[in-house]
Design a protein around this motif. Structure first.
Motif, PDB file in Angstrom:
ATOM      1  N   ASN A 183      37.155  45.666  37.172  1.00 23.02           N
ATOM      2  CA  ASN A 183      37.950  46.738  37.757  1.00 23.02           C
ATOM      3  C   ASN A 183      37.172  48.054  37.847  1.00 23.02           C
ATOM      4  O   ASN A 183      37.779  49.130  37.944  1.00 23.02           O
ATOM      5  N   LYS A 233      43.045  46.927  34.964  1.00 27.23           N
ATOM      6  CA  LYS A 233      43.395  47.141  36.376  1.00 27.23           C
ATOM      7  C   LYS A 233      44.288  48.363  36.529  1.00 27.23           C
ATOM      8  O   LYS A 233      44.064  49.216  37.413  1.00 27.23           O
ATOM      9  N   TYR A 237      42.514  42.238  31.160  1.00 28.33           N
ATOM     10  CA  TYR A 237      42.244  42.424  32.588  1.00 28.33           C
ATOM     11  C   TYR A 237      43.331  43.265  33.244  1.00 28.33           C
ATOM     12  O   TYR A 237      43.048  44.188  34.023  1.00 28.33           O
TER      13      TYR A 237
END
Length: 442
Positions: free
Chosen positions: A308, A155, A151
């Motif tokens: 994202n 991002k 993650y």
């Protein structure tokens, strides 16, 4: 629907899902046209991956690549940059724990290739802030802790590009997991052991006297660690087949019938029973390709990247690359203690061995240390006995036993407790509006 299937909706009603692609058929075709010569295999791998990377360069938005500095991402970075004709944007993250930090390896490969490399270090504090939010975007209970760094790198990457190439699938296709060798060695020993089920029953009784034993030794944590290992050995001795042993080796929780309130094995067994026509490595690869890859790895990358607004593309999962991997003789994938041998040799044609030749590290974090330290209070609150009871889904006593084993007795594995936490994170992220206790179980 299952991966590789389609469904036709006609006259307001859905039809029956039908497969349009079968991993079994691809493996079977591969047996009919085997490649056993190393030179031929290396040339074919580089050619197929080159075409797969070129196809995935088609984009009208900025494109980059996740680079860890490992075998899979490094060969894709080299081939993608060569195919694009310009500096490829590559991305990695670093952590402030040297045992888990891949950033220096990625930077070394990026420097050699001359990519436009972006690397950011994230602190433990930043990582810890992400953990309580995981249930908000997974859409299901998801207990693979590598979702956290995936993650975060997604991002960071999304600030520069909209499409990213990832190395998922390389281990499953080319025999990259160290467990492939260890499980085969274990099974060759276990299946010949006389009275192994009786021995397994004896070892399983260790849980009945383990607590008393710990009270009479100077180092209870060491005793608990020994007890945990004996329990794992007992589980392995009960395996009915190589595939059963493999699934046992990667299982992160107790069997569902011990954890769920209703004692139901909802998912049933995922172990195929008719793969005797494949050699042992082929069987293990197949099991991961149809289970672990689509149910864990691809879910992880999809959820982390799309959270994202980032599109992930996987050259290793190109049909031509997959077909080729199924044609390769297993002797090309495992040579002695070297896994993924032929893919390594293909990479060494492009990148110096010294930059990438190191033990497999994986995209991991010090979850165990965090759960016993800064995340302890959060974890215990999330697994509060009354909350578990009110939900009516998990076996309250099983959860209490898991908490006691981990936080009090200091058992060495965090996998069971992390799986329970993942379920609770998902449940509490406004996924369900339960009017009465037990609504979810119903």
């Amino acid at each position: 629907m299952a991966p590789g299937s389609s469904l036709t909706w006609k006259s307001g009603a859905p039809g029956v899902p039908r497969p349009y692609w079968s991993a079994v058929e691809v493996f079977q075709r591969g047996l009919e046209n085997r490649i056993s010569d190393a030179g031929t295999a290396i040339e074919a791998i580089n050619a197929a991956l080159d075409r797969a990377c070129r196809l995935r360069l088609a984009s009208d938005v900025p494109l980059g690549l996740f680079l860890s500095g490992g075998i899979d991402s490094s060969i894709l970075a080299a081939l993608t940059q060569r195919a694009s004709g310009q500096r490829l944007k590559t991305f990695s993250i670093g952590v402030d724990d040297i045992a888990f930090d891949e950033a220096p390896h990625a930077a070394a490969v990026a420097h050699y290739l001359g990519t436009d490399h972006h690397s950011e270090y994230v602190t433990s504090e930043e990582l810890l802030k992400v953990i309580p939010t995981l249930g908000e975007f997974t859409d299901e209970p998801f207990a693979d802790a590598s979702l956290i760094p995936t993650y975060l790198v997604s991002k960071i990457t999304s600030e520069h590009v909209t499409v990213v190439i990832t190395g998922d699938g390389g281990d499953e296709l080319f025999g990259g997991y160290p467990r492939y060798a260890s499980v085969q060695k274990q099974w060759n020993w276990i299946r010949l052991l006389p009275a192994r089920r009786a021995l397994a029953r004896t070892l399983s009784n260790v849980s009945e006297w383990g607590d008393d034993f710990q009270k009479h030794v100077e180092c209870p944590k060491i005793a608990s660690s020994i007890q945990f290992k004996l329990e794992r050995i007992s589980q392995k001795l009960r395996a009915d087949s190589l595939m059963d042993l493999h699934e046992n080796s990667i299982r992160s929780t107790a069997p569902p019938d011990l954890v769920l309130m209703d004692g139901d094995r909802r998912a049933g067994s995922t172990i195929p029973t008719n793969l005797g026509w494949l050699d042992p490595l082929g069987q293990l690869r197949y099991l991961d390709i149809v289970n672990y890859l689509p149910s864990d790895l691809l879910v992880k990358v999809d959820r982390a990247s799309m959270r994202n607004s980032l599109e992930g593309r996987m050259p290793f999962l190109d049909p031509e690359v997959f077909e080729l991997s199924c044609r390769l003789d297993s002797s090309l994938m495992m040579r002695g203690d070297v896994n993924k041998w032929v893919l390594r040799e293909a990479l060494y044609k492009i990148i110096p061995r010294r930059l990438v030749d190191r033990p497999k590290q994986g995209f991991s974090l010090p979850i165990d240390r965090w759960l016993r330290g800064p995340l302890r209070s959060w974890a215990l609150d999330l697994l509060d006995r009354q909350s578990i009871s009110d939900q009516g889904v998990l076996n309250v006593q099983a959860v209490e036993d898991a908490k006691h084993d981990y936080f009090v007795r200091g058992k060495s594995s965090q996998l069971m407790i992390w799986s329970l936490l993942a379920f609770q994170m998902w449940l509490k992220a406004d996924k369900w509006e339960m009017k009465e206790p037990g609504d979810l179980a119903a």
